[in-house]
Motif scaffolding. Structure first.
Motif, PDB file in Angstrom:
ATOM      1  N   GLN A   8      -8.944 -15.785 -19.358  1.00 13.65           N
ATOM      2  CA  GLN A   8      -7.486 -15.858 -19.162  1.00 13.65           C
ATOM      3  C   GLN A   8      -7.152 -15.668 -17.679  1.00 13.65           C
ATOM      4  OE1 GLN A   8      -3.556 -13.205 -19.904  1.00 13.65           O
ATOM      5  NE2 GLN A   8      -5.016 -13.139 -21.567  1.00 13.65           N
ATOM      6  N   PRO A   9      -6.349 -16.550 -17.101  1.00 12.04           N
ATOM      7  CA  PRO A   9      -5.931 -16.363 -15.706  1.00 12.04           C
ATOM      8  C   PRO A   9      -5.177 -15.031 -15.549  1.00 12.04           C
ATOM      9  CG  PRO A   9      -5.404 -18.572 -16.444  1.00 12.04           C
ATOM     10  CD  PRO A   9      -5.818 -17.788 -17.669  1.00 12.04           C
ATOM     11  N   ALA A  10      -5.443 -14.371 -14.436  1.00 14.49           N
ATOM     12  CA  ALA A  10      -4.811 -13.080 -14.163  1.00 14.49           C
ATOM     13  C   ALA A  10      -4.786 -12.835 -12.660  1.00 14.49           C
ATOM     14  CB  ALA A  10      -5.570 -11.961 -14.868  1.00 14.49           C
ATOM     15  N   THR A  11      -4.022 -11.825 -12.264  1.00 17.02           N
ATOM     16  CA  THR A  11      -3.929 -11.454 -10.859  1.00 17.02           C
ATOM     17  C   THR A  11      -4.123  -9.960 -10.722  1.00 17.02           C
ATOM     18  OG1 THR A  11      -2.344 -13.242 -10.486  1.00 17.02           O
ATOM     19  CG2 THR A  11      -2.462 -11.532  -8.803  1.00 17.02           C
ATOM     20  N   LEU A  12      -5.097  -9.552  -9.914  1.00 19.40           N
ATOM     21  CA  LEU A  12      -5.307  -8.136  -9.609  1.00 19.40           C
ATOM     22  C   LEU A  12      -4.442  -7.804  -8.404  1.00 19.40           C
ATOM     23  CD1 LEU A  12      -6.955  -5.511 -10.165  1.00 19.40           C
ATOM     24  CD2 LEU A  12      -8.593  -6.350  -8.462  1.00 19.40           C
ATOM     25  N   ILE A  13      -3.518  -6.877  -8.588  1.00 21.56           N
ATOM     26  CA  ILE A  13      -2.613  -6.503  -7.502  1.00 21.56           C
ATOM     27  C   ILE A  13      -2.851  -5.060  -7.108  1.00 21.56           C
ATOM     28  CG2 ILE A  13      -0.847  -8.193  -8.101  1.00 21.56           C
ATOM     29  CD1 ILE A  13       0.696  -5.964  -9.521  1.00 21.56           C
ATOM     30  N   ASP A  14      -2.427  -4.729  -5.907  1.00 20.60           N
ATOM     31  CA  ASP A  14      -2.576  -3.399  -5.342  1.00 20.60           C
ATOM     32  C   ASP A  14      -1.185  -2.896  -4.980  1.00 20.60           C
ATOM     33  OD1 ASP A  14      -2.870  -1.310  -3.431  1.00 20.60           O
ATOM     34  OD2 ASP A  14      -4.877  -2.009  -2.975  1.00 20.60           O
ATOM     35  N   LEU A  15      -0.834  -1.714  -5.419  1.00 25.98           N
ATOM     36  CA  LEU A  15       0.489  -1.171  -5.135  1.00 25.98           C
ATOM     37  C   LEU A  15       0.691  -0.898  -3.647  1.00 25.98           C
ATOM     38  CD1 LEU A  15       0.949   1.278  -8.129  1.00 25.98           C
ATOM     39  CD2 LEU A  15       1.733  -1.079  -7.911  1.00 25.98           C
ATOM     40  N   ASP A  16      -0.415  -0.912  -2.883  1.00 27.24           N
ATOM     41  CA  ASP A  16      -0.349  -0.667  -1.446  1.00 27.24           C
ATOM     42  C   ASP A  16       0.000  -1.936  -0.673  1.00 27.24           C
ATOM     43  OD1 ASP A  16      -0.500   1.032   0.751  1.00 27.24           O
ATOM     44  OD2 ASP A  16      -2.627   0.638   1.075  1.00 27.24           O
ATOM     45  N   GLY A  17       0.048  -3.083  -1.362  1.00 31.68           N
ATOM     46  CA  GLY A  17       0.458  -4.313  -0.709  1.00 31.68           C
ATOM     47  C   GLY A  17      -0.662  -5.181  -0.178  1.00 31.68           C
ATOM     48  N   LYS A  18      -1.915  -4.886  -0.523  1.00 31.62           N
ATOM     49  CA  LYS A  18      -3.017  -5.737  -0.081  1.00 31.62           C
ATOM     50  C   LYS A  18      -2.951  -7.074  -0.806  1.00 31.62           C
ATOM     51  CE  LYS A  18      -6.056  -1.969   1.120  1.00 31.62           C
ATOM     52  NZ  LYS A  18      -5.850  -0.738   0.418  1.00 31.62           N
TER      53      LYS A  18
END
Length: 78
Positions: A8-18
């Motif tokens: 499944q397509p997904a996006t790993l995000i960082d709350l620090d804005g990277k």
């Protein structure tokens, strides 16, 4: 949490804005596993399909760090 398809397509995000990692669940879990513990606590995965959660009335689009860690465990057990 219900089973999520590894492709499944997904996006790993960082709350620090990277910069996010846009890939699939499998690659997001692998990348998450390589992060330092403090960065793991700031990471979230944005899904393309919402998942059901026990005790909630609605499905959600975001996986929290402990849920991502559970996926890493599933991946290493497979």
């Amino acid at each position: 949490m219900t089973n999520i398809a590894w492709d499944q397509p997904a996006t790993l995000i960082d709350l620090d804005g990277k910069a996010p990692l846009i890939s699939n669940i499998r690659e997001c879990a692998r990348h998450f596993a390589a992060l330092k513990p403090q960065h793991q606590q700031e990471a979230r995965v944005l899904l393309t399909q919402p998942v059901f959660r026990e005790g909630r009335k609605t499905r959600t689009w975001i996986l929290e760090p402990q849920e991502i860690a559970a996926l890493v465990t599933q991946l290493s057990d497979a």
